[in-house]
Design a protein around this motif. Structure first.
Motif, PDB file in Angstrom:
ATOM      1  N   MET A 177     -24.387  -2.803  -0.408  1.00  0.00           N
ATOM      2  CA  MET A 177     -25.697  -2.519   0.162  1.00  0.00           C
ATOM      3  C   MET A 177     -26.757  -2.995  -0.825  1.00  0.00           C
ATOM      4  O   MET A 177     -26.678  -2.743  -2.015  1.00  0.00           O
ATOM      5  CB  MET A 177     -25.854  -1.024   0.421  1.00  0.00           C
ATOM      6  N   LYS A 178     -27.724  -3.650  -0.301  1.00  0.00           N
ATOM      7  CA  LYS A 178     -28.827  -4.114  -1.122  1.00  0.00           C
ATOM      8  C   LYS A 178     -29.993  -3.139  -0.998  1.00  0.00           C
ATOM      9  O   LYS A 178     -30.469  -2.884   0.099  1.00  0.00           O
ATOM     10  CB  LYS A 178     -29.309  -5.482  -0.660  1.00  0.00           C
ATOM     11  N   THR A 179     -30.417  -2.574  -2.114  1.00  0.00           N
ATOM     12  CA  THR A 179     -31.635  -1.775  -2.133  1.00  0.00           C
ATOM     13  C   THR A 179     -32.400  -2.124  -3.391  1.00  0.00           C
ATOM     14  O   THR A 179     -31.819  -2.544  -4.389  1.00  0.00           O
ATOM     15  CB  THR A 179     -31.369  -0.257  -2.106  1.00  0.00           C
ATOM     16  N   ASP A 180     -33.688  -1.942  -3.329  1.00  0.00           N
ATOM     17  CA  ASP A 180     -34.556  -2.275  -4.443  1.00  0.00           C
ATOM     18  C   ASP A 180     -35.724  -1.302  -4.394  1.00  0.00           C
ATOM     19  O   ASP A 180     -36.489  -1.281  -3.434  1.00  0.00           O
ATOM     20  CB  ASP A 180     -35.024  -3.722  -4.289  1.00  0.00           C
ATOM     21  N   ARG A 181     -35.837  -0.451  -5.431  1.00  0.00           N
ATOM     22  CA  ARG A 181     -36.856   0.597  -5.445  1.00  0.00           C
ATOM     23  C   ARG A 181     -38.268   0.014  -5.331  1.00  0.00           C
ATOM     24  O   ARG A 181     -39.119   0.557  -4.660  1.00  0.00           O
ATOM     25  CB  ARG A 181     -36.710   1.413  -6.741  1.00  0.00           C
ATOM     26  N   GLU A 182     -38.510  -1.123  -5.983  1.00  0.00           N
ATOM     27  CA  GLU A 182     -39.832  -1.753  -5.918  1.00  0.00           C
ATOM     28  C   GLU A 182     -40.144  -2.191  -4.480  1.00  0.00           C
ATOM     29  O   GLU A 182     -41.253  -1.981  -3.992  1.00  0.00           O
ATOM     30  CB  GLU A 182     -39.897  -2.949  -6.861  1.00  0.00           C
ATOM     31  N   VAL A 183     -39.168  -2.754  -3.802  1.00  0.00           N
ATOM     32  CA  VAL A 183     -39.353  -3.174  -2.406  1.00  0.00           C
ATOM     33  C   VAL A 183     -39.598  -1.952  -1.525  1.00  0.00           C
ATOM     34  O   VAL A 183     -40.482  -1.967  -0.664  1.00  0.00           O
ATOM     35  CB  VAL A 183     -38.136  -3.992  -1.905  1.00  0.00           C
ATOM     36  N   GLN A 184     -38.840  -0.890  -1.760  1.00  0.00           N
ATOM     37  CA  GLN A 184     -39.022   0.330  -0.971  1.00  0.00           C
ATOM     38  C   GLN A 184     -40.442   0.878  -1.132  1.00  0.00           C
ATOM     39  O   GLN A 184     -41.081   1.254  -0.148  1.00  0.00           O
ATOM     40  CB  GLN A 184     -38.000   1.383  -1.387  1.00  0.00           C
ATOM     41  N   THR A 185     -40.926   0.891  -2.352  1.00  0.00           N
ATOM     42  CA  THR A 185     -42.281   1.386  -2.609  1.00  0.00           C
ATOM     43  C   THR A 185     -43.315   0.497  -1.932  1.00  0.00           C
ATOM     44  O   THR A 185     -44.262   0.997  -1.311  1.00  0.00           O
ATOM     45  CB  THR A 185     -42.542   1.471  -4.131  1.00  0.00           C
ATOM     46  N   ARG A 186     -43.144  -0.813  -2.038  1.00  0.00           N
ATOM     47  CA  ARG A 186     -44.079  -1.748  -1.377  1.00  0.00           C
ATOM     48  C   ARG A 186     -44.083  -1.539   0.128  1.00  0.00           C
ATOM     49  O   ARG A 186     -45.139  -1.557   0.764  1.00  0.00           O
ATOM     50  CB  ARG A 186     -43.710  -3.196  -1.713  1.00  0.00           C
ATOM     51  N   LEU A 187     -42.903  -1.348   0.707  1.00  0.00           N
ATOM     52  CA  LEU A 187     -42.812  -1.125   2.153  1.00  0.00           C
ATOM     53  C   LEU A 187     -43.535   0.161   2.549  1.00  0.00           C
ATOM     54  O   LEU A 187     -44.295   0.182   3.524  1.00  0.00           O
ATOM     55  CB  LEU A 187     -41.346  -1.078   2.603  1.00  0.00           C
ATOM     56  N   LEU A 188     -43.291   1.237   1.789  1.00  0.00           N
ATOM     57  CA  LEU A 188     -43.950   2.505   2.095  1.00  0.00           C
ATOM     58  C   LEU A 188     -45.471   2.380   1.975  1.00  0.00           C
ATOM     59  O   LEU A 188     -46.208   2.880   2.824  1.00  0.00           O
ATOM     60  CB  LEU A 188     -43.435   3.610   1.166  1.00  0.00           C
ATOM     61  N   GLN A 189     -45.931   1.695   0.941  1.00  0.00           N
ATOM     62  CA  GLN A 189     -47.374   1.526   0.765  1.00  0.00           C
ATOM     63  C   GLN A 189     -47.975   0.694   1.895  1.00  0.00           C
ATOM     64  O   GLN A 189     -49.050   1.017   2.406  1.00  0.00           O
ATOM     65  CB  GLN A 189     -47.674   0.899  -0.600  1.00  0.00           C
ATOM     66  N   ARG A 190     -47.272  -0.340   2.310  1.00  0.00           N
ATOM     67  CA  ARG A 190     -47.753  -1.184   3.421  1.00  0.00           C
ATOM     68  C   ARG A 190     -47.825  -0.379   4.713  1.00  0.00           C
ATOM     69  O   ARG A 190     -48.802  -0.448   5.457  1.00  0.00           O
ATOM     70  CB  ARG A 190     -46.819  -2.388   3.583  1.00  0.00           C
ATOM     71  N   LEU A 191     -46.792   0.422   4.957  1.00  0.00           N
ATOM     72  CA  LEU A 191     -46.779   1.256   6.161  1.00  0.00           C
ATOM     73  C   LEU A 191     -47.862   2.330   6.095  1.00  0.00           C
ATOM     74  O   LEU A 191     -48.482   2.655   7.114  1.00  0.00           O
ATOM     75  CB  LEU A 191     -45.398   1.889   6.354  1.00  0.00           C
ATOM     76  N   ALA A 192     -48.100   2.875   4.910  1.00  0.00           N
ATOM     77  CA  ALA A 192     -49.147   3.883   4.746  1.00  0.00           C
ATOM     78  C   ALA A 192     -50.523   3.289   5.023  1.00  0.00           C
ATOM     79  O   ALA A 192     -51.380   3.947   5.618  1.00  0.00           O
ATOM     80  CB  ALA A 192     -49.105   4.478   3.338  1.00  0.00           C
ATOM     81  N   ASN A 193     -50.727   2.031   4.625  1.00  0.00           N
ATOM     82  CA  ASN A 193     -52.012   1.364   4.884  1.00  0.00           C
ATOM     83  C   ASN A 193     -52.270   1.171   6.373  1.00  0.00           C
ATOM     84  O   ASN A 193     -53.421   1.133   6.798  1.00  0.00           O
ATOM     85  CB  ASN A 193     -52.068   0.008   4.178  1.00  0.00           C
ATOM     86  N   GLU A 194     -51.221   1.048   7.154  1.00  0.00           N
ATOM     87  CA  GLU A 194     -51.351   0.821   8.602  1.00  0.00           C
ATOM     88  C   GLU A 194     -51.236   2.105   9.426  1.00  0.00           C
ATOM     89  O   GLU A 194     -51.362   2.071  10.646  1.00  0.00           O
ATOM     90  CB  GLU A 194     -50.291  -0.179   9.078  1.00  0.00           C
TER      91      GLU A 194
END
Length: 164
Positions: A1-18
């Motif tokens: 499984m590929k996970t990346d904490r930095e990517v997860q944070t960026r995704l959450l921040q992007r979703l929070a902005n919208e």
């Protein structure tokens, strides 16, 4: 499984902005490997931080998806834990008569001469409410100072398999 904490944070921040609008994967992860995007969104969804709808796939490739941050996800991003931290506070209220009854039951069960028990119980009944409250706080302090005696109780409440 590929996970990346930095990517997860960026995704959450992007979703929070919208927020409260959902965001489609094509907008959400333009610069993210599609497999990493899918794995990250699925992982965040399993933790309740986002709601995602996997819609199908484009030419049998990666699934198309739409994601939206949840209240829990917004709280996760908040430095103070957000409303979830405020709402998770447990307040215990106890009437002064209940406190007196609890203390009295311990006095009655104590290994004291009957005349001492009677004197303590009479004095306890006469205590003003504020003094009863202060006494209860002091008893909590004493209990916490003797936490090692309470540890078995705490472990029994948490359940089997808890660390000793």
């Amino acid at each position: 499984m590929k996970t990346d904490r930095e990517v997860q944070t960026r995704l959450l921040q992007r979703l929070a902005n919208e927020y409260p609008q959902p965001v489609e994967a094509l907008e959400l992860g333009r610069d993210i490997d599609p497999q990493l995007l899918d794995a990250s969104i699925a992982y965040l969804q399993e933790h309740g931080l986002v709601r995602a709808t996997f819609i199908g796939s484009l030419n049998m490739g990666s699934p198309l998806l739409e994601a939206k941050i949840t209240a829990r996800g917004i709280d996760f991003l908040a430095d103070d834990g957000g409303l979830g931290a405020i709402l998770a506070v447990v307040t215990i209220k106890m009437h002064e008569d209940t406190l007196r009854q609890l203390i009295a039951s311990k006095v009655e069960a104590a290994d004291l001469p009957p005349q001492d028990k009677k004197r303590f119980l009479d004095q306890l009944r006469e205590l003003p409410g504020e003094t009863t409250k202060h006494l209860a706080l002091k008893l909590v302090d004493v209990g916490l100072e003797n936490w090692h005696k309470a540890l078995p109780l705490i472990q029994s409440m948490i359940g089997p398999g808890s660390p000793a």
